[in-house]
Design a protein around this motif. Structure first.
Motif: not given
Length: 344
Positions: A233-243
């Motif tokens: 949850a503390g890695s928003p950039r990675a989450l955007v890529v994953a989404v």
């Protein structure tokens, strides 16, 4: 991997599970056969024989590409918690885990612990890290199911004066899940401390009766799981890529139904496909492996209710769709599973 991690998966693949799986397939295939008897196999088979092979192949390639892309979602999530697995290795593990999910009774509705176990056995990740990555990846992949499914429902409401009776319950469930799941997830995370204490309270009576389970070990596992989720949850950039990978994979996941319609010369509107695919997945959350029979019956009913397709044509489209989106994945995932077993 620790001894405790190996113990998590103990008993998942045993004679009882294998027997239930075989029995589930037998019941499901019988139900699918009876569905064909009611609809009419002769007309359906005639339509299948005339199907355009090019579109069937396109559907199969789309299904496999979907898994490759969703494997990348998993890869991105794992890297945020410090687990750097070569993608070519991870995608095979993902195919193997998908196979387990597709053939295990109730796998569609709750196979995450087993998938996490497969990942932990095949990588350097702990079980808690694996489970955190699986749960996060599942939530990411669910996002397009509900958002794009909502677009499909909006299209349906705009083009249909009144939803058929068979459609209304599924539409309600789709919207309830779209709204309810994020709320439930947020509440569980907001009160995760209380959730942990509730689990420990439930485990305590068991721990007093056996030395194979202890509240301290369960508390440690929950804390490690929470820690892994916090890292993600503390890695928003990675989450955007994953989404982004999640949405791309969903498009590839839905296209086989569209290609199945094209293969027999009966195109299904893409926006209608956006509604049909998520509601069929919801209908497939049954005790039968891979949602067999439930998905077939639901799609035949919805296609005949929402399009001009005859029931035999609807069953032909459904059969082709399931061939390339389910049976092909089971076959490829089975080979991947044998490879994972061999390399372990």
């Amino acid at each position: 991997m620790s001894r405790d991690d190996r113990a998590v998966g103990a008993g998942w693949v045993d004679r009882s599970t294998a027997a239930k799986t075989v029995a589930g397939f037998a019941v499901a295939l019988l139900l699918v056969y009876l569905l064909g008897v009611v609809v009419g196999w002769e007309r359906t088979i005639d339509r299948l024989r005339a199907a355009e092979t090019t579109w069937i192949l396109a559907g199969g390639l789309s299904s496999l590409a979907c898994l490759i892309v969703w494997g990348k979602t998993w890869h991105v999530v794992l890297r945020t918690i410090g687990i750097d697995v070569p993608y070519r290795r991870l995608v095979v593990t993902f195919l193997s885990a998908t196979f387990a999910n597709y053939v295990t009774p109730m796998g569609q509705a709750g196979g995450e612990p087993f998938i996490a176990y497969v990942l932990a056995r095949d990588t350097a990740a702990t079980y808690e890290q694996s489970l955190a990555s699986v749960v996060t990846s599942d939530l990411i992949r669910l996002l397009p199911f509900f958002t794009v499914g909502g677009v499909g429902l909006g299209y349906l409401l705009a083009t249909t004066a009144r939803l058929p009776g068979a459609v209304r319950p599924l539409a309600v469930v789709l919207m309830a899940l779209a709204v309810g799941l994020p709320i439930v997830a947020a509440v569980i995370w907001r009160f995760r401390g209380r959730v942990r204490e509730g689990v420990l309270t439930a485990v305590a009576p068991v721990a007093r009766r056996t030395d194979r389970v202890s509240t301290d070990s369960v508390r440690g596992r929950i804390d490690r799981l929470y820690g892994s989720i916090e890292l993600i949850a503390g890695s928003p950039r990675a989450l955007v890529v994953a989404v982004g990978y999640g949405y791309a994979g969903w498009i590839l996941f839905a296209l086989p139904l569209y290609f199945a319609g094209l293969s027999i010369g009966t195109p299904i509107p893409l926006l209608l496909v956006c509604f049909l695919v998520p509601v069929s997945v919801i209908a497939g959350s049954t005790p039968l492996p891979g949602g067999l029979a439930a998905i077939e019956g639901t799609l035949v009913a919805l296609l005949t209710a929402l399009t001009a397709l005859a029931t035999a044509d609807a069953l032909a489209v459904t059969t082709i769709y399931r061939l390339v989106s389910y049976w092909l994945v089971v076959a490829v995932g089975g080979v991947a599973t044998l490879w994972v077993i061999r390399r372990n």
